[in-house]
Design an enzyme around this catalytic site. Structure first.
Site, PDB file in Angstrom:
ATOM      1  N   TYR A   1      -9.996  -2.147  23.239  1.00 48.92           N
ATOM      2  CA  TYR A   1     -11.195  -1.586  23.894  1.00 48.92           C
ATOM      3  C   TYR A   1     -10.815  -1.252  25.330  1.00 48.92           C
ATOM      4  CZ  TYR A   1     -15.696  -1.302  26.270  1.00 48.92           C
ATOM      5  OH  TYR A   1     -16.756  -0.877  27.018  1.00 48.92           O
TER       6      TYR A   1
ATOM      7  N   GLU B   1     -15.668   5.537  27.692  1.00 48.50           N
ATOM      8  CA  GLU B   1     -15.404   4.380  26.844  1.00 48.50           C
ATOM      9  C   GLU B   1     -14.664   4.837  25.590  1.00 48.50           C
ATOM     10  OE1 GLU B   1     -18.254   0.831  25.753  1.00 48.50           O
ATOM     11  OE2 GLU B   1     -18.560   2.444  24.299  1.00 48.50           O
TER      12      GLU B   1
END
Length: 409
Positions: free
Chosen positions: A130, A218
């Site tokens: 992530y 993101e």
């Protein structure tokens, strides 16, 4: 709807995954390649293009909506043949996709991304990470937030394994330094070719983020493939509307079908509007005053039904538009108009309220008008003598008392 005629007045603009990936690719970030389709037939055509261009044998069909958690709702599926692509695309297109971020009403899927399957076998195992980029408003620096636990929500990682979340702050006046890229790659547990490729990937992310004035970038998951490539498998990109004048080409990425139609209508009238879940509609000039007004409503026993800032130039047209937008909400039991007459005179706003009220016709909910500032007394007389179902107030306390009164009737 002609999107070019709509003013840019929102705080942020969301993009689809395929749009975000196209911007990453423009900044030399390696991505999971794919093409968008709006029909099952188009899906088959672009799958063939993927096969010809990249040698893809398997394909991933991904719903394109402005919400995360698509896989959990059945919006991301693997297709092992062209027949699978057509069948799965037909299932996903047009469905009302419900995810943890859409709410129970879900969102209709109008587009799918047909992407290459990058989870192939190789000399090593693949691994998901992530990585996100945003502004730390406390320090005025850009911040990488990242974790070796990719493929799941960062909130879930924070709750279960907070030690697996790392941060790296970047001074925007200096830019990202090589040692910072190495630090992130090291904390992600990489080595060798993957370690080197991750540094290139991070530099590309930062160049994208700063180059297009993003508010949030993101990528989840970032994939280390089994042959040590680093790829963006997904991309959530939020743009700053206030910077779009520097990037007019990005404004065309706005998808009105993904936005609240009432908020879109408000944008056409240069009104800043956000729908809430309360019973008292608000019409205010200035964001700070709007926040204070919502506090008054709560203290009076109600709940704000919206945030609506008409700006410093309130006039009959904007007031009428504000009325119509607020009245679209069947839960609204009263409307509180709270205007400070600094740039605009209160008597002018009062006349605008009366004109708008008459133009709309009968408004079945009580309207409370609090006008303070230039010509406030004259404005109160205009409201009081209008003969309409409008209550005037000069002070905050009077407005609060009137809200309580009309809600308890």
């Amino acid at each position: 709807m002609d999107q070019s005629t709509l003013p840019v007045n929102l705080t942020t603009m969301n993009t689809h995954e395929f749009q975000g990936k196209s911007l990453l690719k423009a900044y030399n970030v390696d991505i999971q390649e794919g093409f968008v389709a709006e029909t099952p037939e188009q899906a088959v055509t672009v799958a063939k293009q993927l096969h010809e261009k990249f040698g893809s044998e398997y394909f991933v069909v991904k719903a394109q909506i402005h919400a995360g958690g698509r896989g959990k709702g059945g919006g991301v599926k693997l297709a092992k043949s062209l027949d699978d692509v057509e069948r799965i695309a037909g299932q996903i297109l047009g469905m009302q996709l419900i995810t943890p971020q859409t709410g129970p009403e879900g969102k209709k899927v109008n587009k799918v991304l047909i992407a290459q399957d990058v989870y192939y076998k190789g000399p090593s195992e693949h691994k998901e990470f992530y990585i996100s980029l945003l502004l730390n408003r406390n320090t005025g620096r850009n911040i990488f937030m990242y974790s070796p636990e990719g493929g799941m929500s960062i909130e879930e990682v924070a709750e279960k394994s907070p030690e697996q979340i790392f941060t790296e702050e970047i001074d925007p006046s200096i830019g990202m330094q090589q040692f910072q890229m190495r630090n992130i790659a090291f904390n992600l547990g990489l080595s060798g070719t993957a370690f080197k490729n991750m540094q290139k990937f991070l530099n590309g992310l930062y160049e994208t983020y700063t180059g297009i004035d993003a508010q949030l970038l993101e990528v989840n998951p970032v994939l280390k493939t089994s042959d040590d490539r680093i790829l963006a498998v997904d991309c959530k990109l939020v743009l700053d509307d206030n910077a779009l004048f520097r990037h007019p080409e990005l404004a065309s990425m706005r998808d009105l079908n993904e936005e609240d139609p009432v908020e879109v209508e408000a944008g056409k009238h240069n009104l800043n509007f956000v729908k809430l879940d309360g019973n008292v509609g608000c019409m205010v000039n200035g964001a700070g005053l709007a926040m204070a007004t919502m506090d008054i409503i709560k203290l009076s026993g109600g709940a704000p039904a919206n945030f609506l800032d008409v700006g410093g130039g309130a006039n009959p047209k904007t007031v009428e538009a504000g009325f119509r937008i607020i009245l679209k909400d069947p839960e609204v039991k009263a409307i509180l108009i709270n205007i400070f007459g600094g740039i605009v005179r209160c008597d002018r706003v009062a006349n605008g309220v009366v004109e708008a009220y008459k133009s709309i016709g009968e408004i079945k909910v009580p309207v409370i008008v609090r006008l303070q500032g230039t010509n406030a007394e004259e404005a109160k007389k205009i409201i009081d003598n209008s003969g309409l179902r409008v209550f005037s107030a000069v002070t905050f306390s009077e407005a609060a008392e009137l809200v309580t009164k009309v809600l308890n009737k």
